[in-house]
Design a protein around this motif. Structure first.
Motif, PDB file in Angstrom:
ATOM      1  N   VAL A  24       0.843  -1.201   0.000  1.00  0.00           N
ATOM      2  CA  VAL A  24       0.000   0.000   0.000  1.00  0.00           C
ATOM      3  C   VAL A  24       0.876   1.248   0.000  1.00  0.00           C
ATOM      4  O   VAL A  24       0.615   2.192  -0.756  1.00  0.00           O
ATOM      5  CB  VAL A  24      -0.980  -0.002   1.186  1.00  0.00           C
ATOM      6  CG1 VAL A  24      -1.668   1.352   1.354  1.00  0.00           C
ATOM      7  CG2 VAL A  24      -2.021  -1.106   1.008  1.00  0.00           C
ATOM      8  N   VAL A  28       0.934   4.126  -2.856  1.00  0.00           N
ATOM      9  CA  VAL A  28       0.723   5.540  -2.533  1.00  0.00           C
ATOM     10  C   VAL A  28       1.893   6.374  -3.049  1.00  0.00           C
ATOM     11  O   VAL A  28       1.689   7.468  -3.591  1.00  0.00           O
ATOM     12  CB  VAL A  28       0.510   5.723  -1.012  1.00  0.00           C
ATOM     13  CG1 VAL A  28       0.602   7.183  -0.604  1.00  0.00           C
ATOM     14  CG2 VAL A  28      -0.826   5.133  -0.596  1.00  0.00           C
ATOM     15  N   GLY A  32       1.445   9.311  -5.954  1.00  0.00           N
ATOM     16  CA  GLY A  32       1.827  10.695  -5.694  1.00  0.00           C
ATOM     17  C   GLY A  32       2.527  11.357  -6.859  1.00  0.00           C
ATOM     18  O   GLY A  32       2.651  12.584  -6.905  1.00  0.00           O
ATOM     19  N   THR A  38      -2.991  13.008  -8.298  1.00  0.00           N
ATOM     20  CA  THR A  38      -2.448  14.075  -7.472  1.00  0.00           C
ATOM     21  C   THR A  38      -2.879  15.394  -8.100  1.00  0.00           C
ATOM     22  O   THR A  38      -2.438  15.731  -9.195  1.00  0.00           O
ATOM     23  CB  THR A  38      -0.911  13.989  -7.382  1.00  0.00           C
ATOM     24  OG1 THR A  38      -0.575  12.736  -6.791  1.00  0.00           O
ATOM     25  CG2 THR A  38      -0.334  15.112  -6.563  1.00  0.00           C
ATOM     26  N   LEU A  55      -2.466  14.623  -2.971  1.00  0.00           N
ATOM     27  CA  LEU A  55      -2.810  13.256  -3.359  1.00  0.00           C
ATOM     28  C   LEU A  55      -4.287  13.047  -3.084  1.00  0.00           C
ATOM     29  O   LEU A  55      -4.755  13.324  -1.968  1.00  0.00           O
ATOM     30  CB  LEU A  55      -1.965  12.247  -2.584  1.00  0.00           C
ATOM     31  CG  LEU A  55      -2.221  10.773  -2.878  1.00  0.00           C
ATOM     32  CD1 LEU A  55      -1.923  10.446  -4.335  1.00  0.00           C
ATOM     33  CD2 LEU A  55      -1.375   9.902  -1.972  1.00  0.00           C
ATOM     34  N   ASN A  66       6.719  11.569  -1.388  1.00  0.00           N
ATOM     35  CA  ASN A  66       6.453  10.392  -2.221  1.00  0.00           C
ATOM     36  C   ASN A  66       7.596   9.386  -2.156  1.00  0.00           C
ATOM     37  O   ASN A  66       7.367   8.173  -2.093  1.00  0.00           O
ATOM     38  CB  ASN A  66       6.193  10.804  -3.667  1.00  0.00           C
ATOM     39  CG  ASN A  66       4.901  11.567  -3.830  1.00  0.00           C
ATOM     40  OD1 ASN A  66       3.970  11.419  -3.052  1.00  0.00           O
ATOM     41  ND2 ASN A  66       4.840  12.395  -4.857  1.00  0.00           N
ATOM     42  N   HIS A  69       7.366   7.445   1.001  1.00  0.00           N
ATOM     43  CA  HIS A  69       6.348   6.396   0.882  1.00  0.00           C
ATOM     44  C   HIS A  69       6.900   5.197   0.105  1.00  0.00           C
ATOM     45  O   HIS A  69       6.673   4.043   0.491  1.00  0.00           O
ATOM     46  CB  HIS A  69       5.097   6.921   0.183  1.00  0.00           C
ATOM     47  CG  HIS A  69       4.278   7.832   1.029  1.00  0.00           C
ATOM     48  ND1 HIS A  69       3.621   8.919   0.510  1.00  0.00           N
ATOM     49  CD2 HIS A  69       4.003   7.828   2.352  1.00  0.00           C
ATOM     50  CE1 HIS A  69       2.984   9.540   1.486  1.00  0.00           C
ATOM     51  NE2 HIS A  69       3.194   8.899   2.611  1.00  0.00           N
ATOM     52  N   ASP A 122      -3.067  14.742   6.529  1.00  0.00           N
ATOM     53  CA  ASP A 122      -1.889  13.887   6.717  1.00  0.00           C
ATOM     54  C   ASP A 122      -1.693  13.553   8.189  1.00  0.00           C
ATOM     55  O   ASP A 122      -1.396  12.409   8.538  1.00  0.00           O
ATOM     56  CB  ASP A 122      -0.617  14.600   6.221  1.00  0.00           C
ATOM     57  CG  ASP A 122      -0.508  14.669   4.718  1.00  0.00           C
ATOM     58  OD1 ASP A 122      -0.615  13.620   4.069  1.00  0.00           O
ATOM     59  OD2 ASP A 122      -0.306  15.781   4.212  1.00  0.00           O
TER      60      ASP A 122
END
Length: 152
Positions: A24, A28, A32, A38, A55, A66, A69, A122
């Motif tokens: 996941v 993500v 991004g 985005t 995002l 990003n 992530h 966030d």
């Protein structure tokens, strides 16, 4: 005591959870960088609170955000190889996300200290991720049963 060496193809539920969480995060990180998914993509900056990219139109992101992530996702997938590493990924990753939540609450959104960058959405996502990852690490580390994956 749980063993950390598993037979090839056998994974505990904890390892599968680590792998899923990692996948996941990887997804993500990739999303991004995709215009349309985005919004305000043209306002995507490398780092800092000035990045206007969102995002899914909600979560403030930057190139640095990003990349984090993506790296966090790769770590989850790689650490899912053993039960112990998967537990560490979920437990300490959850702690990291709780620290990020606190960081986001303490720093102002429009200050240079907000280099990640993060916004209110966030912050609360980081809180949920932190609690969720820690809960997975604790609850699933008790179950050390392995399941065989199909091989061809």
């Amino acid at each position: 005591m749980a063993t950390t060496n598993r037979a090839a193809g056998a994974k505990t539920t904890l390892q599968k959870a680590s792998q899923a969480v990692g996948a996941v995060f990887l997804l993500v990180g990739v999303l991004g960088f995709i215009p349309g998914i985005t919004s305000n993509y043209e306002a995507l900056s490398f780092a800092g609170h000035g990045s206007g990219a969102l995002l899914l139109g909600i979560f403030q992101v930057s190139v640095l955000h990003n990349i984090v992530h993506l790296l966090f996702g790769v770590a989850g997938i790689l650490m899912s190889r053993t039960h112990g590493q998967a537990r560490s990924y979920l437990l300490y990753g959850g702690v990291i996300y709780l620290v990020l939540w606190l960081y986001g609450l303490i720093t102002g959104h429009d200050t240079p200290v907000n280099f990640v960058p993060v916004n209110t959405a966030d912050n609360w996502l980081h809180f949920i991720l932190g609690i969720g990852m820690i809960a997975l690490a604790i609850m699933l580390s008790r179950n050390t049963r392995t399941t065989r994956t199909a091989t061809r």
